[in-house]
Design an enzyme around this catalytic site. Structure first.
Site, PDB file in Angstrom:
ATOM      1  N   GLY A  58      25.642  -6.614 -25.092  1.00 41.80           N
ATOM      2  CA  GLY A  58      24.285  -6.031 -25.173  1.00 41.80           C
ATOM      3  C   GLY A  58      23.778  -5.774 -23.988  1.00 41.80           C
ATOM      4  CE  LYS A 103      26.110  -7.211 -32.243  1.00 36.56           C
ATOM      5  NZ  LYS A 103      25.819  -7.805 -30.730  1.00 36.56           N
ATOM      6  CD  GLU A 131      24.899 -11.087 -31.459  1.00 40.15           C
ATOM      7  OE1 GLU A 131      25.218 -10.679 -32.457  1.00 40.15           O
ATOM      8  OE2 GLU A 131      25.044 -10.145 -30.430  1.00 40.15           O
ATOM      9  CG  HIS A 161      29.531 -11.880 -33.072  1.00 37.22           C
ATOM     10  ND1 HIS A 161      28.416 -12.133 -32.370  1.00 37.22           N
ATOM     11  CD2 HIS A 161      30.026 -10.603 -32.797  1.00 37.22           C
ATOM     12  CE1 HIS A 161      28.058 -11.058 -31.560  1.00 37.22           C
ATOM     13  NE2 HIS A 161      29.058 -10.348 -32.005  1.00 37.22           N
ATOM     14  CG  ASN A 195      28.731  -6.714 -35.383  1.00 38.14           C
ATOM     15  OD1 ASN A 195      28.142  -6.569 -36.251  1.00 38.14           O
ATOM     16  ND2 ASN A 195      28.947  -7.794 -34.485  1.00 38.14           N
ATOM     17  CB  SER A 235      28.232  -3.233 -22.821  1.00 39.51           C
ATOM     18  OG  SER A 235      27.251  -4.168 -22.839  1.00 39.51           O
ATOM     19  CD  GLU A 271      32.368  -9.224 -29.978  1.00 39.18           C
ATOM     20  OE1 GLU A 271      32.273  -7.802 -29.924  1.00 39.18           O
ATOM     21  OE2 GLU A 271      31.877 -10.076 -30.585  1.00 39.18           O
TER      22      GLU A 271
HETATM   23  P1  13P Z   1      27.401  -4.247 -27.712  1.00 35.38           P
HETATM   24  O1  13P Z   1      28.411  -3.491 -28.182  1.00 35.38           O
HETATM   25  O2  13P Z   1      26.023  -4.061 -28.152  1.00 35.38           O
HETATM   26  O3  13P Z   1      27.476  -5.039 -26.549  1.00 35.38           O
HETATM   27  O4  13P Z   1      27.837  -5.658 -28.607  1.00 35.38           O
HETATM   28  C1  13P Z   1      29.059  -6.148 -28.708  1.00 35.38           C
HETATM   29  C2  13P Z   1      29.299  -7.003 -29.831  1.00 35.38           C
HETATM   30  O5  13P Z   1      28.623  -8.009 -30.017  1.00 35.38           O
HETATM   31  C3  13P Z   1      30.117  -6.634 -30.959  1.00 35.38           C
HETATM   32  O6  13P Z   1      30.245  -7.549 -31.796  1.00 35.38           O
END
Ligand code: 13P
Length: 253
Positions: free
Chosen positions: A175, A11, A99, A97, A9, A215, A169
């Site tokens: 992150g 982003k 976010e 997601h 992803n 992560s 997740e």
């Molecule tokens: P990270 O791997 O940066 O923690 O992000 C995970 C994520 O949100 C994947 O959709």
């Protein structure tokens, strides 16, 4: 055997040039996928068509959108419909997601509409779920995730649910550099599978891929993916680095 998936992803990162160079480096790498392995790249909308063309010759390398509209079509400036995604042959779409939920007000009911539209258009939704830190600290993570599944997914028929990929997740691991322990991930994945079994049946629950996100990196992928109910990962930060992501792909079981 269930499909094992390494999903990137990206982003809102990378310019077009950086993105295509990254994709080209990864698909040129010496990676042997098993029959049940897939590698999926969730890329920004403007890069979708080029990304699809770039991976086309590589079996089981597929492209995903990061979002879609919950409306079919019409006067919704700035939105992208599932029908548009279908028309350029996008295979997958992330739905819900954390976010999107946190910064763009997406809720379980809207996400049910997005899932329906993906399925109508032959797009495999990767449905994201997971709890915030406060919810886990109160030990409410199971009921929280169960509600996300119930309100967004459980109206689907048996045929439809088989076309969905789930990504767990935990928000506190996204992150932050903090991953769920292997035991925490396995426990939640087993819980999600048991909820699928209760709603549908054991045969269906057994066929649905459940990815872990939060992560994931080259150094921990093998251990996380090794758990019985973890069928690969949805990877943010580490998917922006070719060497890291190639190792993550190689960690699929
Ligand atoms: P990270 O791997 O940066 O923690 O992000 C995970 C994520 O949100 C994947 O959709």
């Amino acid at each position: 055997m269930r499909k094992q998936i390494a999903a990137a992803n990206w982003k809102m990162n990378l310019t077009y040039q950086q993105a295509i160079a990254l994709l080209q480096t990864i698909i040129a790498a010496d990676i042997t996928l098993k029959e049940n392995h897939s590698v999926v790249f969730a890329v920004p909308f403007p890069y979708l068509e080029k990304a699809i063309g770039t991976v086309q010759h590589r079996k089981n390398f597929l492209i995903s959108a990061q979002n879609c509209s919950d409306r079919k079509s019409g006067a919704f400036t700035g939105e992208v419909s599932t029908e548009m995604l279908k028309s350029i042959e996008v295979n997958f779409c992330l739905v819900g997601h954390s976010e999107r939920r946190e910064y763009f007000g997406e809720n379980n009911l809207m996400l049910a509409d997005k899932l329906n539209l993906c399925l109508v258009n032959g797009i495999t939704p990767i449905f994201c779920c997971g709890e915030a830190l406060g919810t886990r600290e109160q030990n409410q993570q199971n009921s929280y995730v169960e509600r996300q599944l119930r309100e967004s997914l459980f109206h689907l028929t048996r045929e439809e649910i088989l076309k969905v990929v789930i990504a767990y997740e935990p928000i506190w691991a996204i992150g932050t550099g903090k991953t769920a322990s292997t035991a925490q991930a396995q426990e939640m994945h087993a819980f999600i599978r048991s909820a699928l079994k209760n709603q549908y049946d054991a045969a269906i629950a057994d066929q649905i891929s459940i990815l872990y996100g939060g992560s994931v990196k080259a150094a921990n992928a093998k251990e996380i993916f090794g758990s019985k109910d973890v069928d690969g990962g949805l990877v943010g930060g580490a998917s922006l680095n070719a060497t890291e992501f190639i190792e993550i792909i190689k960690a699929l079981k």
